[in-house]
Motif scaffolding. Structure first.
Motif, PDB file in Angstrom:
ATOM      1  N   UNK A 136      10.734  19.772  -7.392  1.00  0.00           N
ATOM      2  CA  UNK A 136       9.800  20.735  -7.568  1.00  0.00           C
ATOM      3  C   UNK A 136       9.713  21.789  -6.298  1.00  0.00           C
ATOM      4  N   UNK A 137       9.248  22.994  -6.660  1.00  0.00           N
ATOM      5  CA  UNK A 137       9.485  23.983  -5.518  1.00  0.00           C
ATOM      6  C   UNK A 137       8.124  24.057  -4.811  1.00  0.00           C
ATOM      7  N   UNK A 138       8.098  23.893  -3.349  1.00  0.00           N
ATOM      8  CA  UNK A 138       7.091  23.549  -2.406  1.00  0.00           C
ATOM      9  C   UNK A 138       6.584  24.910  -1.908  1.00  0.00           C
ATOM     10  N   UNK A 139       5.578  25.480  -2.163  1.00  0.00           N
ATOM     11  CA  UNK A 139       5.111  26.697  -1.507  1.00  0.00           C
ATOM     12  C   UNK A 139       4.103  26.611  -0.345  1.00  0.00           C
ATOM     13  N   UNK A 140       4.199  26.971   0.664  1.00  0.00           N
ATOM     14  CA  UNK A 140       3.212  26.750   1.779  1.00  0.00           C
ATOM     15  C   UNK A 140       2.073  27.540   1.610  1.00  0.00           C
ATOM     16  N   UNK A 141       1.038  26.896   1.998  1.00  0.00           N
ATOM     17  CA  UNK A 141      -0.435  27.366   1.673  1.00  0.00           C
ATOM     18  C   UNK A 141      -0.325  28.607   2.846  1.00  0.00           C
ATOM     19  N   UNK A 142      -1.347  29.650   2.670  1.00  0.00           N
ATOM     20  CA  UNK A 142      -1.515  30.408   3.673  1.00  0.00           C
ATOM     21  C   UNK A 142      -3.051  30.172   3.970  1.00  0.00           C
ATOM     22  N   UNK A 143      -3.418  29.818   5.228  1.00  0.00           N
ATOM     23  CA  UNK A 143      -4.719  29.502   5.812  1.00  0.00           C
ATOM     24  C   UNK A 143      -5.407  30.815   5.856  1.00  0.00           C
ATOM     25  N   UNK A 144      -6.634  30.956   5.543  1.00  0.00           N
ATOM     26  CA  UNK A 144      -7.482  32.138   5.505  1.00  0.00           C
ATOM     27  C   UNK A 144      -8.780  31.884   5.895  1.00  0.00           C
ATOM     28  N   UNK A 145      -9.514  32.591   6.519  1.00  0.00           N
ATOM     29  CA  UNK A 145     -10.927  32.483   6.755  1.00  0.00           C
ATOM     30  C   UNK A 145     -11.735  32.603   5.406  1.00  0.00           C
ATOM     31  N   UNK A 146     -12.694  31.386   5.419  1.00  0.00           N
ATOM     32  CA  UNK A 146     -13.597  31.706   4.204  1.00  0.00           C
ATOM     33  C   UNK A 146     -14.368  32.899   4.074  1.00  0.00           C
ATOM     34  N   UNK A 158       0.800  -1.128  -0.157  1.00  0.00           N
ATOM     35  CA  UNK A 158      -0.082   0.171  -0.004  1.00  0.00           C
ATOM     36  C   UNK A 158       0.846   1.297   0.004  1.00  0.00           C
ATOM     37  N   UNK A 159       2.298   1.101  -0.404  1.00  0.00           N
ATOM     38  CA  UNK A 159       2.770   2.415  -0.319  1.00  0.00           C
ATOM     39  C   UNK A 159       2.570   3.266  -1.438  1.00  0.00           C
ATOM     40  N   UNK A 160       2.650   4.566  -1.082  1.00  0.00           N
ATOM     41  CA  UNK A 160       2.270   5.757  -1.872  1.00  0.00           C
ATOM     42  C   UNK A 160       3.467   6.749  -1.970  1.00  0.00           C
ATOM     43  N   UNK A 161       3.136   7.601  -2.918  1.00  0.00           N
ATOM     44  CA  UNK A 161       4.233   8.776  -3.154  1.00  0.00           C
ATOM     45  C   UNK A 161       3.492  10.144  -3.066  1.00  0.00           C
ATOM     46  N   UNK A 162       3.620  10.975  -2.061  1.00  0.00           N
ATOM     47  CA  UNK A 162       3.080  12.050  -2.087  1.00  0.00           C
ATOM     48  C   UNK A 162       3.776  13.314  -2.590  1.00  0.00           C
ATOM     49  N   UNK A 163       5.096  13.077  -2.756  1.00  0.00           N
ATOM     50  CA  UNK A 163       6.138  14.232  -3.496  1.00  0.00           C
ATOM     51  C   UNK A 163       5.925  14.603  -4.604  1.00  0.00           C
ATOM     52  N   UNK A 216       8.216  18.939   6.103  1.00  0.00           N
ATOM     53  CA  UNK A 216       8.672  20.069   5.734  1.00  0.00           C
ATOM     54  C   UNK A 216       8.820  20.216   4.181  1.00  0.00           C
ATOM     55  N   UNK A 217       9.113  19.137   3.485  1.00  0.00           N
ATOM     56  CA  UNK A 217       9.294  19.295   2.063  1.00  0.00           C
ATOM     57  C   UNK A 217       8.231  18.728   1.304  1.00  0.00           C
ATOM     58  N   UNK A 218       7.014  18.463   2.020  1.00  0.00           N
ATOM     59  CA  UNK A 218       5.803  17.925   1.217  1.00  0.00           C
ATOM     60  C   UNK A 218       4.965  19.051   0.893  1.00  0.00           C
ATOM     61  N   UNK A 219       4.072  18.793  -0.086  1.00  0.00           N
ATOM     62  CA  UNK A 219       3.050  19.791  -0.544  1.00  0.00           C
ATOM     63  C   UNK A 219       1.991  20.062   0.497  1.00  0.00           C
ATOM     64  N   UNK A 220       1.419  21.216   0.910  1.00  0.00           N
ATOM     65  CA  UNK A 220       0.393  21.414   1.693  1.00  0.00           C
ATOM     66  C   UNK A 220       0.669  21.297   3.210  1.00  0.00           C
ATOM     67  N   UNK A 221       2.021  21.158   3.675  1.00  0.00           N
ATOM     68  CA  UNK A 221       2.368  21.031   4.835  1.00  0.00           C
ATOM     69  C   UNK A 221       2.860  22.320   5.562  1.00  0.00           C
ATOM     70  N   UNK A 222       2.186  22.442   6.649  1.00  0.00           N
ATOM     71  CA  UNK A 222       2.459  23.709   7.377  1.00  0.00           C
ATOM     72  C   UNK A 222       3.635  23.443   8.713  1.00  0.00           C
ATOM     73  N   UNK A 223       3.860  22.094   8.658  1.00  0.00           N
ATOM     74  CA  UNK A 223       4.504  21.409   9.826  1.00  0.00           C
ATOM     75  C   UNK A 223       5.861  22.277   9.796  1.00  0.00           C
TER      76      UNK A 223
END
Length: 547
Positions: A202-212, A166-171, A325-332
């Motif tokens: 790939x360049x990973x840009x951190x998302x900016x959480x924002x109120x809807x 069940x291995x997957x690759x998120x990078x 820290x190197x994964x997409x959508x990660x804010x960790x």
């Protein structure tokens, strides 16, 4: 004479045994360090191109056998393909790599990789000049001596190993091969899989959480997933006979999390520890990637803290956080290296619109693992003074920041940890939800709860105790509400859950910036899966409210 020969033979035998034991010990013990800390790092340097791949197999019982190729030409990926479970065999993937600018017209670069017993050219149509070249363990390479600028995005530039059916690759830019490496005695369920990256990182840009737009923000708190390398074995599944008694831990856990993700559509997922079940995760990277892939494919930002089991597998906290820290959508974030723990950081959720005003601050702190002083304080570790000082300094500095001062509504704050605070066990607290097991908080109280109250945090939530899912209201000396302390409840079937028919669950938080309100509820894995369990408002108009 005969006695002397016998004595010499015994001495030689003992010497051979000592040499074997020394080689075996060094090979198995000291290899842990690079495997634990650097297994995900050495092959991903920017500007390198992979020119060859090979697999070596060696004997664990023969001191003259080793799995090394010429180190001047080959680089070994420090992951035993048998995950150190082979009594006789070990195996490693080796690569040749070269800087892109140093490639000559005679150098071959890898265009494609296949895994299988048969030549991939059989049955293929429209073959080019390049042939498939065979390598050990069923690896087939298509290499080319031609080198054009247009090749830069298609040639193989990095190689890694993941484990499990069940291995997957998120990078991004990586692809995991469908077939496992062809080894003689691959561990069942933990077969080794080659994964490759094409082109530059790939360049990973951190998302900016924002109120809807409606001023709301939803957080899904997922705790104690206890993911394994491979599919894992269910512990205490409920109901016991569900699905004919068949239960694979990780597939059922991830199906549950995925369903709630699709139902609730959160703006952020918070992972509050024990994402990985150390005892069943000889390759923690493969385990951790499973929850990451679930979130990356849905494009949902996420932030994580560690639990006491996360670093009991093959990776340290630092190495795991480096991967996250190197994964997409990660804010960790690892956070400051000047204080105790890995993962002390905060995330700002901005107000709706095109501005930098902070509406909500989320604090994440590492509660470590086991007690450093078991004799005096049994059980679990506690938040350290330098962590508490960092938290207080950060909270006070943020209050003075322009992003907070210019926010026209009531600013809200929450905190997330793994191990509960000692105050969770106070029986005088008003409780909403299920309290089924003993609170396994630290034996030493470092009074982080007092710091949370002093800095105006309205709610703190943890994991750790799987079958506790309650929120407890702490009151001050005047019996006024001051802080809600909540549990997420355990979500993973790889961890225990056998208390009176306990169904796995997930906690959801909804923040309404317009009303300065925080609401929370839980969702179940089985039974009333669509129901909001124990829904309550815990903060209204910026104030902690009673039950």
């Amino acid at each position: 004479m005969t006695r002397r020969i016998l004595r010499t033979s015994v001495q030689l035998g003992l010497l051979t045994l000592i040499v074997f034991l020394l080689v075996f010990f060094l090979d198995n013990h000291y290899r842990v360090l690079p495997q634990s800390i650097h297994s995900h790092l050495p092959l991903h340097h920017e500007g390198l191109v992979i020119t060859d791949i090979s697999v070596t197999t060696c004997s664990s019982i023969n001191p003259l056998s080793n799995c090394k190729l010429d180190p001047d030409k080959w680089h070994r990926i420090e992951k035993d393909l048998y995950l150190n479970t082979g009594w006789v065999s070990k195996a490693y993937v080796h690569i040749k790599r070269k800087k892109e600018e140093e490639l000559t017209v005679d150098d071959k670069v890898i265009l494609d990789v296949r895994i299988g017993r048969l030549d991939p050219a059989v049955g293929e149509k429209g073959q080019g000049a390049e042939k498939w070249e065979s390598r050990p363990a069923g690896v087939w390479l298509k290499r080319s001596a031609r080198r054009h600028a247009s090749d830069s995005k298609t040639v193989v530039t990095a190689v890694d190993i993941l484990f499990g059916a069940d291995a997957v690759e998120p990078r991004p830019g990586w692809e995991i091969k469908d077939n496992a490496l062809q080894l003689d005695t691959a561990g069942e369920g933990n077969e080794a899989r080659l994964t490759i990256r094409r082109g530059p990182p790939h360049k990973i840009e951190k998302p900016v959480p924002r109120m809807r737009k409606d001023g709301k923000f939803k957080i899904m708190q997922v705790s104690d997933l206890h993911l394994s390398t491979g599919t894992g074995i269910c512990r205490n599944p409920e109901p016991p006979g569900h699905n004919g008694g068949r239960c694979e831990a990780d597939p059922r856990t991830l199906e549950f999390v995925g369903r709630v993700l699709d139902d609730e559509k959160p703006d952020l997922v918070v992972l509050t520890g024990d994402q990985v079940n150390g005892e069943t995760a000889p390759d923690a990277q493969s385990a951790m990637f499973k929850i990451a892939e679930l979130l990356v494919t849905r494009k949902i930002p996420y932030a994580a803290v560690f639990g006491n089991h996360d670093d009991e597998g093959s990776l340290s906290r630092g190495a795991t956080m480096s991967l996250m820290e190197q994964l997409p959508f990660s804010l960790s974030e690892a956070g400051p290296n000047t204080i105790d723990g890995v993962g002390n950081y905060y995330v700002e959720v901005l107000a709706h619109g095109n501005n930098k005003h902070s509406a909500l601050t989320l604090y994440f702190l590492d509660t470590h693992g086991y007690s450093p002083d078991e004799r005096q304080f049994r059980g679990y570790d506690w938040l350290k003074p330098n962590q508490i000082k960092w938290f207080k300094d950060t909270a006070q500095n943020l209050k003075e920041a322009e992003s907070h001062k210019h926010y026209t509504h009531i600013h809200l704050d929450m905190a997330f940890i793994h191990i509960p605070l000692p105050e969770y066990a106070d029986k005088s607290n008003d409780v909403v939800g299920t309290w089924k097991e003993t609170v396994t908080a630290p034996g030493f109280n470092s009074h982080f709860k007092d710091a949370l109250v002093e800095e105006g945090i309205k709610a703190v939530s943890c994991g750790h105790d799987h079958v506790n899912d309650y929120c407890a209201l702490s009151k001050n000396e005047k019996s006024q509400p001051e802080l809600w302390m909540c549990y997420a409840g355990g979500s993973g079937f790889g961890g225990y859950g056998g208390y009176d028919g306990y169904h796995r669950r997930i906690r959801v938080w909804e923040i309404d910036a317009n009303e300065a309100r925080i609401s929370t509820w839980k969702r179940l894995e089985y039974g009333e899966t669509e129901k909001r369990l124990d829904e309550q408002v815990i903060v209204d108009s910026g104030k902690v409210v009673p039950v």
